[in-house]
Design an enzyme around this catalytic site. Structure first.
Site, mmCIF file in Angstrom:
data_model
loop_
_atom_site.group_PDB
_atom_site.id
_atom_site.type_symbol
_atom_site.label_atom_id
_atom_site.label_comp_id
_atom_site.label_asym_id
_atom_site.label_seq_id
_atom_site.Cartn_x
_atom_site.Cartn_y
_atom_site.Cartn_z
ATOM 1 N N LYS A 132 -10.628 -2.538 5.656
ATOM 2 C CA LYS A 132 -9.161 -2.627 5.625
ATOM 3 C C LYS A 132 -8.539 -1.901 6.803
ATOM 4 O O LYS A 132 -7.690 -2.448 7.519
ATOM 5 C CB LYS A 132 -8.622 -2.040 4.323
ATOM 6 C CG LYS A 132 -7.105 -2.155 4.172
ATOM 7 C CD LYS A 132 -6.534 -1.079 3.280
ATOM 8 C CE LYS A 132 -6.421 0.236 4.008
ATOM 9 N NZ LYS A 132 -5.701 1.286 3.233
ATOM 10 N N ASP B 289 -5.194 -4.528 1.261
ATOM 11 C CA ASP B 289 -5.030 -3.266 0.537
ATOM 12 C C ASP B 289 -4.657 -3.599 -0.910
ATOM 13 O O ASP B 289 -4.681 -4.755 -1.323
ATOM 14 C CB ASP B 289 -3.988 -2.377 1.215
ATOM 15 C CG ASP B 289 -2.572 -2.930 1.107
ATOM 16 O OD1 ASP B 289 -2.384 -4.056 0.584
ATOM 17 O OD2 ASP B 289 -1.642 -2.243 1.557
#
Length: 212
Positions: A121, A139
């Site tokens: 991420k 996320d």
């Protein structure tokens, strides 16, 4: 390839959240990297409070290594979740940036994920925000909102990223990352989503949908 319904959803998201980017305060790539690492299990608002006390004094990886011990850094970021492990990872990352990258944040995914505290991420956020490389960082907000809206179905983060890459045109990957984040923060909240205020209400068939 997106369905007609998915295209409508993406169009409304684009119109609603046009121009909104990261809420993390930063002035260079190193500061963005630090802020994103700190943001794990911590709100952007809290991160901005923490970095406001960090960045004016400690502006480069070299300065961090020269002036910050792990104990001192823990003290400075103590109000952030997982502050002990983050302090350790941040200083280790600074050491790698100085030793292997001339103090600069690398612009390749394979090099980013080798930095302590940097996962898929965070690497995608850096590629997208710092280097303009199309990427979708999944996320908690992106994961939740994309599944609720039917843009993705999987229970796995990696699979959701791959689904979104197929559903969203590549040129919009980075922007769509922010659309979904802001939608999750403002309306499609984890608890008690504000469905009655949502411009996507008629298109959403989520089991979490509220009508109150």
């Amino acid at each position: 390839m997106a369905t007609v319904k998915q295209k409508k959803i993406l169009q409304i998201l684009a119109t609603t959240y046009q121009g909104l980017g990261t809420a993390l305060t930063h002035s260079n790539n190193f500061e963005l990297l630090v802020a994103v690492i700190l943001s794990a299990q911590c709100t952007d608002e809290r991160v901005n409070i923490i970095t406001k006390r960090l960045f004016p004094k400690y502006s480069t990886p070299a300065i961090w290594l020269e002036q910050l011990t792990e104990a001192k850094l823990m003290e400075l970021i103590h109000d952030c979740g997982l502050f002990r492990s983050k302090a350790k990872n941040l200083l280790a990352t600074c050491a790698i940036l100085v030793e292997k990258h001339q103090g600069q944040v690398p612009n390749k995914f394979e090099e980013l994920v080798l930095l302590p505290g940097v996962g898929r991420k965070t690497a995608n956020v850096m590629l997208s925000q710092a280097f303009g490389v199309p990427a979708i960082a999944v996320d908690t907000h992106v994961f939740r909102t994309s599944r609720r809206l039917g843009l993705a179905k999987s229970d796995d983060v990696m699979a959701v990223e791959q689904e979104l890459q197929k559903t969203i045109p590549k040129k919009n990957w980075s922007a769509a990352h922010h659309w979904l984040i802001w939608h999750g923060r403002k309306l499609c909240k984890a608890r008690k989503p504000l469905c009655q205020l949502c411009p996507l209400q008629s298109l959403c068939t989520s089991d979490d949908k509220t009508t109150a």
